[in-house]
Design an enzyme around this catalytic site. Structure first.
Site, mmCIF file in Angstrom:
data_model
loop_
_atom_site.group_PDB
_atom_site.id
_atom_site.type_symbol
_atom_site.label_atom_id
_atom_site.label_comp_id
_atom_site.label_asym_id
_atom_site.label_seq_id
_atom_site.Cartn_x
_atom_site.Cartn_y
_atom_site.Cartn_z
ATOM 1 N N GLU A 271 53.138 -30.682 0.210
ATOM 2 C CA GLU A 271 53.175 -29.463 -0.594
ATOM 3 C C GLU A 271 54.586 -29.050 -1.008
ATOM 4 O O GLU A 271 55.080 -27.989 -0.597
ATOM 5 C CB GLU A 271 52.504 -28.325 0.161
ATOM 6 N N TYR B 123 60.729 -22.371 -6.306
ATOM 7 C CA TYR B 123 60.541 -20.919 -6.386
ATOM 8 C C TYR B 123 61.815 -20.295 -6.961
ATOM 9 O O TYR B 123 62.876 -20.358 -6.347
ATOM 10 C CB TYR B 123 60.246 -20.351 -4.996
ATOM 11 N N HIS C 204 47.186 -24.921 10.319
ATOM 12 C CA HIS C 204 48.410 -25.513 10.858
ATOM 13 C C HIS C 204 48.011 -26.151 12.182
ATOM 14 O O HIS C 204 48.213 -25.593 13.256
ATOM 15 C CB HIS C 204 49.495 -24.457 11.020
ATOM 16 N N HIS D 218 60.605 -24.264 2.486
ATOM 17 C CA HIS D 218 59.629 -24.678 3.504
ATOM 18 C C HIS D 218 59.579 -26.194 3.629
ATOM 19 O O HIS D 218 60.104 -26.932 2.788
ATOM 20 C CB HIS D 218 58.237 -24.114 3.185
ATOM 21 N N ASP E 170 31.696 -0.941 17.808
ATOM 22 C CA ASP E 170 30.438 -1.647 17.547
ATOM 23 C C ASP E 170 30.431 -2.394 16.218
ATOM 24 O O ASP E 170 29.359 -2.715 15.692
ATOM 25 C CB ASP E 170 29.243 -0.684 17.590
ATOM 26 N N ASP F 21 43.108 -27.123 2.991
ATOM 27 C CA ASP F 21 44.302 -26.326 2.667
ATOM 28 C C ASP F 21 44.918 -26.890 1.392
ATOM 29 O O ASP F 21 45.629 -27.892 1.432
ATOM 30 C CB ASP F 21 45.286 -26.385 3.837
ATOM 31 N N ARG G 253 53.864 -24.337 -6.485
ATOM 32 C CA ARG G 253 53.626 -25.226 -5.342
ATOM 33 C C ARG G 253 52.371 -26.040 -5.642
ATOM 34 O O ARG G 253 51.398 -25.507 -6.192
ATOM 35 C CB ARG G 253 53.461 -24.441 -4.040
ATOM 36 N N HIS H 280 54.270 -16.145 1.557
ATOM 37 C CA HIS H 280 53.030 -15.744 2.213
ATOM 38 C C HIS H 280 52.519 -14.420 1.646
ATOM 39 O O HIS H 280 52.107 -13.537 2.379
ATOM 40 C CB HIS H 280 53.224 -15.651 3.731
ATOM 41 N N GLU I 280 49.776 -28.668 -3.547
ATOM 42 C CA GLU I 280 49.477 -29.123 -2.181
ATOM 43 C C GLU I 280 48.178 -29.912 -2.152
ATOM 44 O O GLU I 280 47.145 -29.449 -2.652
ATOM 45 C CB GLU I 280 49.365 -27.913 -1.252
ATOM 46 N N HIS J 91 52.295 -30.215 6.964
ATOM 47 C CA HIS J 91 51.920 -30.037 8.370
ATOM 48 C C HIS J 91 50.641 -30.815 8.632
ATOM 49 O O HIS J 91 49.975 -31.306 7.708
ATOM 50 C CB HIS J 91 51.727 -28.547 8.682
ATOM 51 N N ASP K 189 46.906 -20.532 -2.947
ATOM 52 C CA ASP K 189 46.917 -21.371 -1.749
ATOM 53 C C ASP K 189 45.683 -20.965 -0.949
ATOM 54 O O ASP K 189 45.622 -19.854 -0.404
ATOM 55 C CB ASP K 189 48.202 -21.116 -0.953
#
Length: 511
Positions: free
Chosen positions: A456, A460, A436, A425, A111, A346, A478, A318, A480, A429, A335
């Protein structure tokens, strides 16, 4: 009261119940005048299962289903889909049935529901925000596509459940507010699917492989009562997702306005988070600040779990634990984005938590910023994201050599590989209703006006990378932005979000 002509009455006897209800709504209810309004208000003059111009005058104008998006635009989207289906079969005569499911209610405990996040394809085609619903589009016998009939299967009104969960639109709400041709209780879905399966020369359009974000029980209903019977009789079954994504990737003027607002909210929130930063602060506190600043600017919620990574944790792409302290001298990579009436932003920014870039931080940050701005300049009609990605790796490789992170003697191929090591990466996108967005649209497709993409690049350098100069180890950066492709120059929708080092230091009060 207005009487029904005999000829109309005879035709109505041969129509579905909802068509009869629509006739009475159009030809009879209006004749009752104010008496009807006082004793039995129409669906658009009561609380529905989502905001409406009646309950949310500050958000919606008459005729709008979503702020800035009208019934007519949603109808045009359905026509676009049916026109694309017609092109895909080269105009061959068939009975086409398109089935799109809503999301179901998900529960974190008994619930205790999660906030509903509607299935994007379903929302795009009709704007209906309630769970447990199904949209069916079908061609009309004797008429050419894109002309079609739209039907919504929705939850019935239920005073007992509405006492606990809030109002429902019901069948009349779906007809009047959403503007579909017919509506039925969702309990009639199984029987309707069975009837569709009996049609000759049938082509079914349904994403039977994709179960994320759709109603599980209804998915099983579609499989059992439509897909399996149609397979057994040799009917054609097509996936609709790629066609849907090819339409959704091109944003209308109304969608661009919503995207601008979503990105602007997130940009302003980032500036407030930067001001709020200080050595020793917890990543979770910055997460909460971002969420707060977006919501007080009218965003519904954050578009995805944000990355708030201090120090070396920024090298985990991530990282979403967001539960560590950020120490003096470290940078924080955030991010994050928000969702505004179904459209996501984003953005990523990286800044020193104490407000002042060290020499090493400034050197790495300047390298990423230079590459990012050069990549944005290449977001022009006819260019592809894959081409910009290749350019990004080449430029990052040059800067890695200049900074002494990789050998100046590497060949072009070796340098390209080194760049992928330090930026594992893609350049970006598509962006829209989903973060995405439209993943079935290839990054090798040419950019066109109305597309929105992220740009972006990053570098690293984990603390364990002993091949890099010690001063750079433990830094992840980064940057972006959200870019609208236009007939002229690309438009940076997130340009108000501080990005240059001087801007960041000024806003944090250390310049």
């Amino acid at each position: 009261m207005k009487l029904i002509p005999f000829q109309d009455g005879y035709r109505l006897l041969r129509k579905p119940l909802m068509t009869i209800r629509r006739y009475f709504s159009k030809h009879v209810d209006g004749a009752v005048g104010s008496l009807q309004t006082k004793t039995s208000p129409s669906a658009v003059e009561r609380c529905l299962g989502q905001p409406s111009p009646y309950t949310h005058t500050h958000l919606l104008k008459p005729g709008e289903i979503t702020p800035g998006i009208s019934q007519d635009e949603y109808r045009d989207r359905r026509n676009q889909l049916m026109a694309a289906i017609n092109r895909s079969v080269s105009g061959r005569s068939s009975n086409h049935v398109v089935v799109v499911l809503s999301s179901g209610t998900m529960y974190m405990a008994d619930d205790v529901p999660y906030p509903l996040r509607q299935n994007s394809n379903f929302l795009y085609l009709c704007g209906f925000q309630e769970p447990d619903s199904v949209l069916v589009l079908e061609n009309i016998h004797g008429r050419d596509l894109p002309e079609h009939k739209s039907t919504l299967f929705v939850r019935n009104r239920d005073p007992d459940r509405e006492l606990w969960d809030g109002p429902r639109s019901g069948i009349d709400g779906a007809l009047e507010y959403i503007g579909v041709d017919e509506a039925y209780p969702v309990g009639a879905l199984s029987e309707a699917l069975h009837k569709y399966s009996l049609r000759d020369n049938l082509v079914v359009w349904y994403d039977f492989f994709r179960t994320t974000g759709v109603h599980d029980a209804f998915h099983q209903d579609v499989l059992s009562h439509l897909i399996i019977p149609c397979r057994s009789k040799g009917s054609m079954i097509n996936i609709i997702e790629k066609t849907m994504h090819s339409i959704r990737v091109m944003k209308s003027a109304a969608e661009c306005r919503l995207m601008r607002k979503s990105v602007s909210i997130a940009s302003q929130a980032f500036a407030e988070v930067m001001k709020f930063s200080r050595p020793g602060i917890n990543e979770s506190t910055l997460y909460a600040k971002m969420d707060f600043e977006c919501r007080i600017r009218d965003a519904e919620f954050l578009a995805y779990p944000p990355v708030v990574a201090g120090g070396d944790r920024a090298n985990t792409l991530h990282y979403i634990a967001n539960n560590q302290l950020i120490h003096d001298g470290e940078m924080v990579l955030m991010d994050a984005g928000c969702e505004y009436h179904g459209y996501a932003s984003d953005i990523t920014r990286t800044w020193p938590v104490n407000g002042k870039f060290s020499d090493a931080q400034a050197e790495l940050y300047g390298a990423v910023l230079d590459v990012q701005e050069a990549c944005i300049d290449r977001c022009n009609i006819g260019v592809t994201l894959d081409q910009i990605y290749s350019f990004m790796l080449t430029e990052l490789g040059k800067r890695l050599q200049h900074l002494g992170i990789v050998s100046p003697k590497l060949s072009n191929i070796e340098l390209y590989k080194a760049a992928t090591r330090y930026c594992p990466h893609h350049i970006g996108h598509y962006l829209g209703m989903d973060v995405h967005d439209t993943p079935r649209v290839s990054r090798s497709d040419q950019l066109q006006p109305g597309m929105i993409v992220t740009i972006e690049p990053g570098l690293y350098i984990p603390v364990t990378d002993l091949s890099a100069p010690a001063k750079y180890r433990g830094i992840g950066i980064r940057i972006e932005d959200n870019i609208l492709i236009t007939d002229e120059e690309p438009q940076n929708l997130s340009q108000e979000c501080p990005k240059k080092m001087g801007e960041i230091e000024a806003i944090m009060g250390t310049l």
